[in-house]
Design an enzyme around this catalytic site. Structure first.
Site, PDB file in Angstrom:
ATOM      1  N   ASP A  58      39.555  14.977  21.398  1.00  0.00           N
ATOM      2  CA  ASP A  58      38.902  14.190  22.452  1.00  0.00           C
ATOM      3  C   ASP A  58      37.580  14.834  22.866  1.00  0.00           C
ATOM      4  OD1 ASP A  58      40.145  16.412  23.627  1.00  0.00           O
ATOM      5  OD2 ASP A  58      40.270  15.417  25.562  1.00  0.00           O
ATOM      6  N   GLU A  59      36.759  14.061  23.527  1.00  0.00           N
ATOM      7  CA  GLU A  59      35.529  14.528  24.179  1.00  0.00           C
ATOM      8  C   GLU A  59      34.665  15.389  23.257  1.00  0.00           C
ATOM      9  OE1 GLU A  59      36.966  14.536  28.816  1.00  0.00           O
ATOM     10  OE2 GLU A  59      37.445  16.306  27.610  1.00  0.00           O
ATOM     11  N   ALA A  60      34.576  14.982  21.984  1.00  0.00           N
ATOM     12  CA  ALA A  60      33.744  15.705  21.011  1.00  0.00           C
ATOM     13  C   ALA A  60      32.315  15.168  21.080  1.00  0.00           C
ATOM     14  CB  ALA A  60      34.332  15.566  19.614  1.00  0.00           C
TER      15      ALA A  60
END
Length: 530
Positions: free
Chosen positions: A336-338
């Protein structure tokens, strides 16, 4: 009228006594069989109650297990049960494999599945029956809740110890019922994790997802990359000392969880949330320069270097060592949140890393952004979106579910346990909104995500992120009472989900938490006792 009749039968049962036992005081009426959390699948009240006395024995019967190991597990469950009951009752409660009456733990063929059970209580005794040891263990948790809350105390209490008459038949709605503990933002030691495991087991949660790496800390020793833990784990949010688990520590957590039929799901978050690893090894950075350790709370600024072969050598080593330590089925690769990874690089990375997980015999779990790549067959996507998440993102996850990717539901504005209860909550965050006790309970996993087939939903997980949490007391205040609701969403039939009845059952848990020393949020939405 049926509910009223059932209540009258329960009251009558509570007033009866076991032969030879003194009558229970009027104020000590037995807990109704349907007053437990999670709500059982089926409850049939009636008949005389059973009273645990000085002469009670715990009988083990594994004749239906077909193996010596099954017999050993039944005895271990009996030892767990007596470990709960002896301090508060003061009774010996010897464990035996012969005789009649008492509390009987029995393995037998039946319609119970891997985790279901039947509990029958009457004047002659209590019989717990299951097809597998996990079911017996879950039945023991129900039995605990049918006894007075004082049974949880570690000193002798006056009793009486009465269980209402009747039958509970129960099995879970979902096979995956999880809770996540973030040990990366702030580190929690082995004893603290064990305490949380005990609390999860009480509510039939069977998966502990440990978030072992993030920008702020790497928390597991890796022999092939020895600087990761002592250096990458040397700090935490706010600049504290951090910490990490040795391999022996991790094995002890796994062993302790397994004894309570909880499976550990380790997570190494990547390609983002990786500053602790990048700071430990310069070669993992595209420019070959290690950034400083990070103690803040921002997200999305770090990324492994996707084009470098050393990145995949690193991932292979970490996953190989972690898989060897983890007997459970799953390994979580984050995802996530890359925000610092291009979409093309993200797809390349996730499509290269998933086969590494399967090579070492584990099932891939990733946050739902994994569906933007190509989930491997059998992979599970953990959905953490909000009610306000874009229709396109929801559609992407739903499409993957339609094509066979399983879903674990963890909507942040429903079951993120680190969200504030109200604007006045001193701990926690509010980026996903305020999550009251009612809001955390009042949704249906089977119909939550538009377009996703109900059959794709494999379970529910309640994550607890630790940016603002530093002690076990902090964990408990944010987890309770919402954790119990998440457990019920994962275990109980959809037909039992009703806030007005649930909040009454939840209120009855308060004295039990008091007895266990759990400090919880006394939500004004719940009619707490006392």
């Amino acid at each position: 009228m049926t509910r009223l009749l059932g209540s009258l039968l329960l009251m009558a049962a509570a007033g009866a006594t076991t032969l030879g036992a003194a009558p229970a005081p009027a104020h000590a009426a037995a807990t109704p069989l349907d007053r437990v959390v999670p709500a059982p699948a089926s409850v049939t009240p009636g008949g005389s109650p059973y009273r645990i006395t000085r002469g009670t024995r715990v009988r083990v019967d594994a004749s239906g297990s077909g193996s010596a190991s099954g017999s050993g597990e039944v005895r271990r469950i009996a030892e767990y049960l007596t470990g709960v009951l002896r301090p508060s009752t003061g009774y010996r409660l010897p464990i035996t494999d012969h005789g009649t009456g008492g509390i009987r733990l029995r393995l037998a063929e039946g319609p119970f599945g891997a985790e279901g059970y039947r509990l029958h209580s009457g004047s002659a005794g209590i019989t717990l029956t299951a097809s597998a040891p996990a079911g017996l263990f879950h039945g023991v948790q129900t039995l605990r809740q049918l006894l007075p809350a004082a049974v949880e105390k570690r000193t002798v209490q006056p009793g009486p110890w009465t269980v209402a008459g009747g039958t509970v038949e129960d099995r879970p709605r979902y096979g995956y019922r999880g809770a996540m503990l973030d040990v990366s933002r702030h580190f929690f030691g082995v004893a603290q994790v064990k305490r949380y495991i005990d609390q999860l087991a009480l509510y039939k949660i069977n998966e502990l997802h440990l978030h072992l790496s993030d920008d702020q800390g790497w928390r597991i020793a890796v022999d092939s990359w020895p600087r990761l833990a002592p250096y990458g784990g040397s700090t935490e949010v706010g600049g504290g000392p951090g910490g990490y688990y040795t391999k022996a520590d991790y094995r002890e957590i796994v062993r302790y969880a397994a004894a309570r039929y909880v499976e550990v799901v380790p997570e190494i978050d990547m390609p983002g949330h990786t500053n602790a690893a990048l700071a430990s090894y310069p070669e993992l950075n595209c420019d070959g320069t290690a950034p400083p350790l990070y103690t803040g709370t921002d997200v999305g600024f770090s990324s492994l270097c996707v084009p470098k072969q050393v990145t995949y050598d690193f991932v292979d080593d970490v996953i190989r060592e972690l898989a060897a330590l983890t007997p459970g089925r799953y390994l979580h690769i984050g995802g996530d949140e890359a925000h610092s990874t291009s979409h093309a690089d993200y797809v390349t990375f996730m499509n290269r890393v998933q086969p590494i997980v399967t090579k070492y015999g584990k099932t891939v779990i990733g946050w739902h952004q994994l569906t933007g790549a190509t989930p491997v067959p059998g992979a599970l996507a953990q959905y953490w979106g909000l009610d306000g998440t874009s229709a396109a993102e929801k559609a992407q996850v739903a499409k993957a579910a339609q094509h066979g990717t399983g879903l674990i539901l963890s909507p942040a504005d429903r079951v993120y346990l680190d969200m504030k209860y109200s604007k006045d909550t001193k701990l926690g965050l509010d980026w996903a909104g305020l999550v009251s006790v009612k809001r955390s309970y009042d949704w249906d996993p089977g119909s939550y995500l538009p377009g996703a087939p109900e059959s794709a939903v494999k379970g529910v997980e309640a994550p607890l992120w630790s940016e603002t949490l530093t002690t076990s007391a902090d964990i408990e205040y944010m987890a309770f009472p919402r954790l119990a609701g998440a457990a019920e969403l994962g275990w109980s039939p959809a037909a039992t989900h009703d806030w007005d009845t649930y909040k009454v059952r939840l209120a009855a848990q308060g004295p039990r938490w008091d007895a266990l020393g759990i400090g919880y949020f006394r939500s004004p939405e719940v009619p707490w006792q006392g």
